[in-house]
Design a protein around this motif. Sequence first.
Motif, PDB file in Angstrom:
ATOM      1  N   VAL A   8     -42.873 -19.720 -23.180  1.00 35.16           N
ATOM      2  CA  VAL A   8     -42.373 -18.622 -22.353  1.00 35.16           C
ATOM      3  C   VAL A   8     -42.819 -18.874 -20.911  1.00 35.16           C
ATOM      4  N   SER A   9     -42.239 -18.106 -20.009  1.00 35.75           N
ATOM      5  CA  SER A   9     -42.568 -18.268 -18.592  1.00 35.75           C
ATOM      6  C   SER A   9     -43.544 -17.191 -18.137  1.00 35.75           C
ATOM      7  N   PRO A  10     -44.247 -17.424 -17.029  1.00 32.43           N
ATOM      8  CA  PRO A  10     -45.062 -16.351 -16.445  1.00 32.43           C
ATOM      9  C   PRO A  10     -44.240 -15.105 -16.132  1.00 32.43           C
ATOM     10  N   ALA A  11     -42.994 -15.290 -15.704  1.00 32.81           N
ATOM     11  CA  ALA A  11     -42.142 -14.131 -15.436  1.00 32.81           C
ATOM     12  C   ALA A  11     -41.887 -13.335 -16.710  1.00 32.81           C
ATOM     13  N   PHE A  12     -41.716 -14.021 -17.831  1.00 29.40           N
ATOM     14  CA  PHE A  12     -41.528 -13.351 -19.120  1.00 29.40           C
ATOM     15  C   PHE A  12     -42.746 -12.490 -19.448  1.00 29.40           C
ATOM     16  N   VAL A  13     -43.935 -13.056 -19.288  1.00 35.49           N
ATOM     17  CA  VAL A  13     -45.162 -12.309 -19.573  1.00 35.49           C
ATOM     18  C   VAL A  13     -45.257 -11.091 -18.654  1.00 35.49           C
ATOM     19  N   ARG A  14     -44.984 -11.284 -17.387  1.00 31.58           N
ATOM     20  CA  ARG A  14     -45.083 -10.197 -16.418  1.00 31.58           C
ATOM     21  C   ARG A  14     -44.112  -9.062 -16.751  1.00 31.58           C
ATOM     22  N   GLU A  15     -42.872  -9.407 -17.055  1.00 31.24           N
ATOM     23  CA  GLU A  15     -41.853  -8.392 -17.304  1.00 31.24           C
ATOM     24  C   GLU A  15     -42.077  -7.661 -18.626  1.00 31.24           C
ATOM     25  N   THR A  16     -42.477  -8.380 -19.655  1.00 30.87           N
ATOM     26  CA  THR A  16     -42.701  -7.702 -20.937  1.00 30.87           C
ATOM     27  C   THR A  16     -43.930  -6.803 -20.870  1.00 30.87           C
ATOM     28  N   ARG A  17     -44.953  -7.225 -20.169  1.00 28.89           N
ATOM     29  CA  ARG A  17     -46.144  -6.369 -20.026  1.00 28.89           C
ATOM     30  C   ARG A  17     -45.811  -5.116 -19.213  1.00 28.89           C
ATOM     31  N   ARG A  18     -44.988  -5.294 -18.207  1.00 23.52           N
ATOM     32  CA  ARG A  18     -44.584  -4.124 -17.416  1.00 23.52           C
ATOM     33  C   ARG A  18     -43.800  -3.144 -18.288  1.00 23.52           C
ATOM     34  N   ALA A  19     -42.892  -3.660 -19.095  1.00 22.40           N
ATOM     35  CA  ALA A  19     -42.129  -2.796 -19.992  1.00 22.40           C
ATOM     36  C   ALA A  19     -43.039  -2.097 -20.989  1.00 22.40           C
ATOM     37  N   GLN A  20     -44.037  -2.799 -21.494  1.00 27.89           N
ATOM     38  CA  GLN A  20     -44.984  -2.182 -22.420  1.00 27.89           C
ATOM     39  C   GLN A  20     -45.796  -1.080 -21.746  1.00 27.89           C
ATOM     40  N   SER A  21     -46.120  -1.264 -20.478  1.00 30.21           N
ATOM     41  CA  SER A  21     -46.899  -0.255 -19.759  1.00 30.21           C
ATOM     42  C   SER A  21     -46.074   0.983 -19.444  1.00 30.21           C
ATOM     43  N   GLU A  22     -44.738   0.852 -19.506  1.00 35.12           N
ATOM     44  CA  GLU A  22     -43.844   1.964 -19.182  1.00 35.12           C
ATOM     45  C   GLU A  22     -43.166   2.531 -20.423  1.00 35.12           C
ATOM     46  N   LEU A  23     -43.769   2.322 -21.587  1.00 39.15           N
ATOM     47  CA  LEU A  23     -43.188   2.828 -22.833  1.00 39.15           C
ATOM     48  C   LEU A  23     -42.864   4.311 -22.728  1.00 39.15           C
ATOM     49  N   LEU A  24     -41.706   4.670 -23.232  1.00 37.91           N
ATOM     50  CA  LEU A  24     -41.335   6.074 -23.268  1.00 37.91           C
ATOM     51  C   LEU A  24     -42.079   6.786 -24.394  1.00 37.91           C
ATOM     52  N   THR A  25     -42.002   8.098 -24.397  1.00 38.52           N
ATOM     53  CA  THR A  25     -42.525   8.852 -25.536  1.00 38.52           C
ATOM     54  C   THR A  25     -41.651   8.541 -26.743  1.00 38.52           C
ATOM     55  N   ILE A  26     -42.256   8.022 -27.792  1.00 41.27           N
ATOM     56  CA  ILE A  26     -41.490   7.600 -28.952  1.00 41.27           C
ATOM     57  C   ILE A  26     -40.915   8.820 -29.665  1.00 41.27           C
ATOM     58  N   ASP A  27     -39.653   8.724 -30.062  1.00 44.80           N
ATOM     59  CA  ASP A  27     -38.992   9.817 -30.762  1.00 44.80           C
ATOM     60  C   ASP A  27     -39.861  10.300 -31.924  1.00 44.80           C
ATOM     61  N   HIS A  28     -40.026  11.616 -32.010  1.00 47.70           N
ATOM     62  CA  HIS A  28     -40.958  12.178 -32.987  1.00 47.70           C
ATOM     63  C   HIS A  28     -40.555  11.869 -34.418  1.00 47.70           C
ATOM     64  N   ASP A  29     -39.290  11.511 -34.633  1.00 49.06           N
ATOM     65  CA  ASP A  29     -38.799  11.255 -35.978  1.00 49.06           C
ATOM     66  C   ASP A  29     -38.754   9.764 -36.294  1.00 49.06           C
ATOM     67  N   ALA A  30     -39.297   8.925 -35.404  1.00 44.68           N
ATOM     68  CA  ALA A  30     -39.246   7.481 -35.603  1.00 44.68           C
ATOM     69  C   ALA A  30     -40.136   7.050 -36.767  1.00 44.68           C
ATOM     70  N   VAL A  31     -39.732   5.950 -37.400  1.00 46.27           N
ATOM     71  CA  VAL A  31     -40.499   5.355 -38.492  1.00 46.27           C
ATOM     72  C   VAL A  31     -40.832   3.916 -38.107  1.00 46.27           C
ATOM     73  N   VAL A  32     -42.070   3.523 -38.369  1.00 48.69           N
ATOM     74  CA  VAL A  32     -42.520   2.167 -38.064  1.00 48.69           C
ATOM     75  C   VAL A  32     -42.967   1.472 -39.346  1.00 48.69           C
ATOM     76  N   PHE A  33     -42.510   0.237 -39.528  1.00 47.57           N
ATOM     77  CA  PHE A  33     -43.003  -0.635 -40.587  1.00 47.57           C
ATOM     78  C   PHE A  33     -43.846  -1.717 -39.919  1.00 47.57           C
ATOM     79  N   CYS A  34     -45.077  -1.898 -40.382  1.00 45.51           N
ATOM     80  CA  CYS A  34     -45.934  -2.912 -39.773  1.00 45.51           C
ATOM     81  C   CYS A  34     -46.952  -3.408 -40.782  1.00 45.51           C
ATOM     82  N   SER A  35     -47.618  -4.501 -40.412  1.00 45.72           N
ATOM     83  CA  SER A  35     -48.648  -5.109 -41.246  1.00 45.72           C
ATOM     84  C   SER A  35     -49.966  -5.119 -40.495  1.00 45.72           C
TER      85      SER A  35
END
Length: 245
Positions: free
Chosen positions: A151-178
Amino acid sequence: MRHRIFGEDGNADLVFVMGWGNRWTHENVSWLIGTLTDAGYRVHAFELPTNIDDFKADWLEPIAEYVVDLEGYQLLGHSAGALVAQALDGADNHVYLSPWWGYSESYPKPLLDAVSTLPTTFPCLPIGEMDRDALGEKATDHQLATMPRWVSPAFVRETRRAQSELLTIDHDAVVFCSLRDPVVSLAPIGERVPADHVVLYDGGHELFSSASRDRHVETLLAALEDGADAVEDTDDADDKEPVPA
């Protein structure tokens, strides 16, 4: 960005934003799409470009403009696709598979801070080993051979920025994770999603590549149809373990 519709005769629309590096030619992605079309969905699948220099222009806006024309749809996002999906409007239900709302602790913050400042869009940063231990036991040789590695430094910068600006997750959302996912941080999931809306599975980063995937198909389809109501009343204790914050 590549887009394809599967199951055009389906009776309900489902938008599937795939994870970074996923392709619908990958056998386990194809298995998941086939599961969705067999359940009656018309699947609008999006493959994310693997290198970006603007999160909104390269990832979010093409899909956001597309879903405006859908009268109603269910939303499924995996990994980086869930980072995009949380910013989309209009879905009836939101289901996220291993949402990449934060970098795993295996990527130290000082290192991410440093590479984010480099002024280049050239993919020169190795992502680390993505093998069956990381992705899931069912990951195929074809998938592993065609996964991008840089990946590129720009990719890291942009994805981290998007993560820092996460919206309030819909209260009815479901997450599957490990709990053994080496790619994403679990902390943003625990901070944004109630514990009884989280379904834990045994495996790596990809539910659809995990040996336990068949066990969760019914719950996944129910969550797409009914949202959090499908998991709040489950009697499976493993599926209701809290996610560490």
